[in-house]
Design a protein around this motif. Structure first.
Motif, mmCIF file in Angstrom:
data_model
loop_
_atom_site.group_PDB
_atom_site.id
_atom_site.type_symbol
_atom_site.label_atom_id
_atom_site.label_comp_id
_atom_site.label_asym_id
_atom_site.label_seq_id
_atom_site.Cartn_x
_atom_site.Cartn_y
_atom_site.Cartn_z
ATOM 1 N N ASP A 84 0.855 -1.187 0.000
ATOM 2 C CA ASP A 84 0.000 0.000 0.000
ATOM 3 C C ASP A 84 0.882 1.225 0.000
ATOM 4 N N PRO A 85 0.497 2.342 -0.571
ATOM 5 C CA PRO A 85 -0.684 2.560 -1.401
ATOM 6 C C PRO A 85 -0.360 2.377 -2.887
ATOM 7 N N GLY A 86 -0.704 1.212 -3.392
ATOM 8 C CA GLY A 86 -0.526 0.965 -4.835
ATOM 9 C C GLY A 86 0.922 0.925 -5.287
ATOM 10 N N VAL A 87 1.797 0.429 -4.404
ATOM 11 C CA VAL A 87 3.230 0.444 -4.730
ATOM 12 C C VAL A 87 3.652 -0.923 -5.255
#
Lengths: 371, 371
Positions: A60-63
């Motif tokens: 998180d976040p979208g890594v």
């Protein structure tokens, strides 16, 4: 708002990654350090590859985090996430320095490198290249103008430190900081333009015309094909072109919109002669990027110019970045084919918005070789 | 010899990637185009992620390809392989342009970007940063000197276009192309150094000392802590420092190796006074990179300098890149704390090896506020 790609790499002694077991330890050590920053870090894939190792993680976040261990001791880490304009960065500059140091210690690495995050897919493209294709990040914060003309992509962008810059097909063309470019092109204080008759091939940004008119020439005729460039510059580049692009003729100048070859042919028919002809075409075939076809066109233009120049006249042109020495040499070799024989001098100047030294060339008749 | 990371990205309408099925088609379209270049391309992993998609591929020779589709229509492609010095690049510049165009058509993309390959882990680090942490790729082709001194990492590298450059802790310090830096620092032609007494704090590259001595001052005392810098510059930067670093004293100059604070305190005890003091410390705390501690040190140095300056004397210093406006402001605000009150002027110059405008500051006693 852009995807941020964070590139980080380390070099360790090859002895430290000589079998799969050691490489797994290295990758897990990296994982453990990264977990301090990305608490939800989770391995989603891993495989041996080419005597090395690959691992793919998400967090998180979208890594996404991609770790690659090379058999020679190089370790690359590529992180990527999408950063909205209001989102905090995943790693501040200070934090990324701390991360780099921690990993360096953990991996007993003798060399490390962390790149500034690379911004991708945002509304602004802040990356341009040097003439030899080096990556340069500009402090561009605004696109003031963008239009696809019938000839090229025309943009005027604003750089916080360099002012407005005309960018044609993603190549820096001229900036508000670049008076030195125009002055070196025209060899100001060396050449005398008073009462002279002058042709500019190209020159759509208006800077050369504007500076030449200050020297009280008899007449300047500018031959530019792309009206979109002129309209954009008249609006956003007034500090370099003044009002010369507001209308297409003035007491001692004229702008002809169209193919320069056609105008040159007409000048021939009329038996006109000039003291100076400037090569300021936006698309000169001296870059490695250009093909043979353009060279043929340029050769033809050059040949024509020397038919239109008076005895003692000069052809003045920009060439290329000093870093592109091959294409500069290619330009010079083109001059060998001109009839009658010509000689040339060169000059150079560091052009701020190009971030490199630029070469200029002044070509004139070789009187010694004249029959 | 370095790992090459090739970054390529495309923007498509979000409508084109609004469900998993569409995203799979997009990724497979990319795969099919890439197969023309990487015949052995093989997907090793794939998963949905954050409303988007990830795919990992491998291919000969040792290539990894990571494709990420973002839900907002951005598609990033990161390729990586290790390129030996004699290996052909995976994609030439021309080929990579063709690949970009093919993918753009295939994806119906309205924006695309291909970065020049990023070289990682090679013997040469060609990437330095601007003062505001922008990525700049230099045409560095040789490391002439490298040593870790007790104070910093000292490197002298060679740039094909800029000549030799002194790099301290990965920051460009001065280059052979940067006479403008020294001339702006000393405000040449504005200030008169004839028969003056001058102190330089730092200045280990020798350029300022060399240029000042040309102006026939009475005496210049240079206080530099790092002998490694001076030895390296004496050997590799002779075009900017001449022979001034060959020995530590001359008819009208003296170099004291050590902590400048100690020397300044001795000057105080001796009751010495100077006409000019230059702040040319290699590590000025004006960068965002530096901590508060260094500010305290700098403040102390500055205060001391104004005790040592004659009536009418000046403190002359470099500040920072124009892009780091916050730290420039921070420097100026420091001047408010000096006793007696001071005033200042600033100047700027584009420094070729920094690839940006640099700010310089001239500080002097505020006579109006004097009691």
């Amino acid at each position: 708002m852009a995807a941020n790609t964070i590139l980080l790499d380390f070099s360790v002694e090859p002895g430290a990654v000589k079998n799969d077991n050691q490489m797994q330890v290295v990758a897990t050590n990296i994982e453990n350090v990264l977990k301090d920053y990305l608490t939800s870090l989770k391995q989603v894939h891993g495989l041996p590859f080419q005597g090395g190792l690959l691992r793919l993680y998400t967090a998180d976040p979208g890594v996404t985090v991609f770790i690659r261990v090379y058999a020679n001791g190089l370790i690359t880490i590529n992180m990527e996430y999408f950063k909205g304009d209001k989102d905090n960065p995943l790693l501040t500059f200070e934090l990324s320095k701390v991360l780099e140091q921690k990993l360096q210690v953990q991996l007993a690495s003798f060399r490390s490198k962390m790149f500034p995050p690379i911004k991708r897919g945002g509304q602004l493209d802040v990356y341009l290249s040097s003439s030899d294709e080096r990556l340069l990040e500009y402090d561009i914060d605004k696109v003031l103008f963008e239009e696809i003309s019938p000839y090229q992509k025309v943009q005027i962008v604003h750089s916080k430190s360099l002012g407005n810059i005309l960018v044609l097909d993603d190549l820096q063309n001229i900036g508000e900081s670049d008076l030195i470019y125009t002055e070196t092109l025209m060899a100001r204080k060396i050449e005398n333009y008073k009462d002279k008759e002058i042709v500019i091939l190209g020159g759509g940004d208006g800077a050369l015309l504007y500076e030449l008119l200050k020297e009280k020439p008899k007449e300047v005729i500018m031959l530019e094909i792309d009206e979109v460039v002129m309209k954009a510059c008249a609006k956003y580049m007034r500090s370099i072109c003044g009002d010369v692009l507001d209308k297409y003729d003035g007491p001692n100048y004229k702008i002809i919109v169209g193919d320069c070859m056609k105008s040159l042919e007409e000048f021939m028919k009329e038996g006109r002669k000039f003291d100076y002809i400037f090569g300021d075409l936006t698309d000169v075939p001296i870059s490695q990027k250009h093909s043979g076809q353009l060279w043929t066109f340029y050769q033809k233009v050059l040949q024509m110019c020397f038919k239109l120049l008076r005895h003692g006249g000069k052809f003045m042109t920009h060439v290329n970045g000093i870093c592109s020495s091959e294409s500069v040499d290619m330009f010079k070799s083109q001059l060998d084919n001109i009839e009658p024989p010509v000689k040339f001098t060169t000059s150079k100047a560091f052009v701020p918005s190009f971030m490199e030294d630029w070469i200029f060339c002044q070509v004139f008749f070789d009187e010694n070789k004249k029959e």
